[in-house]
Design an enzyme around this catalytic site. Structure first.
Site, short mmCIF file in Angstrom:
data_model
loop_
_atom_site.label_atom_id
_atom_site.label_comp_id
_atom_site.label_asym_id
_atom_site.label_seq_id
_atom_site.Cartn_x
_atom_site.Cartn_y
_atom_site.Cartn_z
N LYS A 62 0.89 -1.18 -0.03
CA LYS A 62 0.05 0.08 0.00
C LYS A 62 1.00 1.32 0.10
CE LYS A 62 -3.26 2.73 2.47
NZ LYS A 62 -4.16 3.19 3.95
N GLU B 123 -9.14 12.69 10.97
CA GLU B 123 -8.42 11.86 11.44
C GLU B 123 -7.68 12.14 13.06
OE1 GLU B 123 -5.17 8.44 10.24
OE2 GLU B 123 -6.09 10.06 8.59
#
Length: 482
Positions: free
Chosen positions: A241, A291
């Site tokens: 990723k 976040e």
């Protein structure tokens, strides 16, 4: 060991303050010619952003941090917590791989030589340190470096509202030669002025908004090509990723206004952390991040695994379809699980025992994310900055393996990330603190704003879809800047 001197002293009148500082000054000597003092005053309800707008100067270190809670509340926070930090009485800069440790030592050293007095019953009382870190430990593009690798400062003035309590903290250095009558007069007058500042309507010119709204923030083909290249590296098992960011510069006929932009951000994105960091040289980093990197309060930790995204629907039915598709998406669930596993592993390495909440959706006005809250109890031997050093950067903003993808990011991205996707937050004298991840953000420099947004790339990612996701994030940010 950190030993902070606390005084059970309240200041109802200016005379009380004068007598306390006079007593402190009499304790000074040739061996100790100065004393750092933190004074807390409880005041009536104010808007810290209005005060930030009026008192913060661009040639100072300044900081603003606000979060409105809407029921998803793990630590019984109030509906709104806001804190403004204006100018600095002491500060410290650092860079390199030891920057978290160096900032921790600076905080501990400062606390060991401070006297704390005043109303100390709520969260934002006494000395609080405000910190920001760049994504990379060391700048790679010196020309674009607006911020050092790490900055921490103790503000001269701190105005906070939390749990329906508003406080003002004044931090000062008292010396043998300090002229107390004038010092106390200025301090008391500033305190009265802060309490007199009214809520600001924050109304920018309509011409300004119209010109900005016409600017194009569509990602270039270069971003799409980077995604395609990253997918080839994933197929070749270089990494599994990577998070690729895109930066777009927009220009305004008038200088951008941080406080006006912050007011728009908190109105448009009430579920996000709204923040502003000023570097003291006229540049500000502002944003609205969904976040949370980490929050510690009373030794209780909560952090968020946030990865896997989809747009909101235009109708209730379409929104439900989009939400269910996200929850069922194999690609997005895989991307999300990488982040969950990483955070769990890093916390465990510090001796913590993470507890995972069930997977849920974090739904914002224009986008929704897969969200797993993670909690743990923090031993007294573990400092918040120790946790920060282990968590940053998470795979949600970098990728996996972390070391490999951080190097690859530098190859794919020709710009300096600066504070984008990096920790921004505060730590108080008790060791409590909270840090957000600096995403959905912009670097403001006069009439120019550099907007940042990114997307996580894993096997199965569609370059066209990732392009649209980044464009969606950029447009949402542009709508708030004024």
């Amino acid at each position: 060991m950190v030993v902070t001197q606390y005084c059970n002293q309240r200041f109802q009148k200016q005379r009380d303050l004068y007598q306390f500082l006079l007593q402190c000054q009499r304790c000074l000597s040739e061996e100790k010619s100065s004393q750092l003092i933190s004074l807390t005053f409880e005041i009536h309800s104010v808007d810290p952003l209005a005060i930030f707008n009026e008192l913060a100067a661009t040639n100072q270190l300044n900081f603003y941090f606000e979060k409105q809670e809407t029921g998803k509340n793990y630590f019984a926070h109030p509906q709104r917590t806001a804190i403004a930090a204006i100018d600095s009485v002491v500060h410290f800069h650092s860079k390199g791989p030891q920057r978290f440790t160096q900032i921790k030592r600076f905080i501990q050293s400062t606390l060991s030589r401070i006297v704390v007095a005043g109303d100390l019953n709520s969260l934002f009382t006494g000395p609080t340190f405000f910190c920001n870190f760049t994504f990379q430990a060391t700048s790679l593009h010196t020309v674009d470096s607006a911020f050092p690798g790490a900055t921490c400062f103790l503000p001269k003035w701190q105005i906070a509202c939390h749990n329906q309590t508003c406080t003002v903290v004044n931090n000062l250095i008292l010396e043998c030669t300090t002229h107390l009558p004038s010092t106390v007069d200025i301090l008391w007058q500033t305190l009265q002025h802060i309490q007199a500042i009214q809520y600001n309507c924050f109304a920018p010119s309509m011409q300004h908004l119209e010109l900005l709204s016409k600017q194009d923030v569509a990602p270039t083909n270069t971003f799409k090509q980077s995604v395609e290249s990253a997918l080839q590296s994933i197929q070749a098992n270089v990494f599994n990723k990577i998070v690729l960011a895109h930066a777009v510069d927009v220009w305004s006929p008038l200088p951008f206004h941080s406080a006006y932009s912050l007011n728009n951000l908190r109105r448009l994105y009430p579920d996000c952390y709204v923040f502003s960091v000023n570097n003291g040289r006229g540049q500000s980093f502002v944003g609205a991040s969904p976040e949370r990197l980490v929050c510690v309060q009373n030794r209780q930790l909560v952090t968020d695994a946030l990865a896997g995204s989809a747009p909101r629907g235009q109708t209730v039915r379409e929104d439900a379809v989009q939400a269910q598709a996200l929850l069922n998406s194999e690609k997005d669930n895989y991307e999300h699980q990488i982040v969950v596993d990483f955070i769990t592993r890093q916390l465990t390495s510090l001796g913590l025992t993470p507890e995972l909440s069930p997977l849920r959706l974090l739904q914002l006005s224009n986008i929704q994310h897969l969200h797993t809250p993670i909690r743990a109890m923090v031993p007294a031997s573990v400092h918040l900055l120790d946790i920060l050093a282990e968590l940053h950067p998470t795979p949600a903003v970098a990728g996996m393996p972390r070391e490999v993808t951080c190097e690859e990011i530098c190859r794919y991205e020709s710009f300096e990330r600066s504070l984008y996707a990096a920790p921004i937050g505060w730590i108080n004298h008790r060791g409590d603190g909270e840090f957000a991840v600096g995403i959905r953000s912009a670097l403001i420099d006069g009439c120019r704003a550099r907007l940042f947004a990114g997307a996580g790339i894993v096997a199965g990612s569609d370059p066209e879809r990732e392009l649209l996701e980044v464009q969606l994030k950029l447009q949402a940010l542009l709508a708030a800047l004024v």
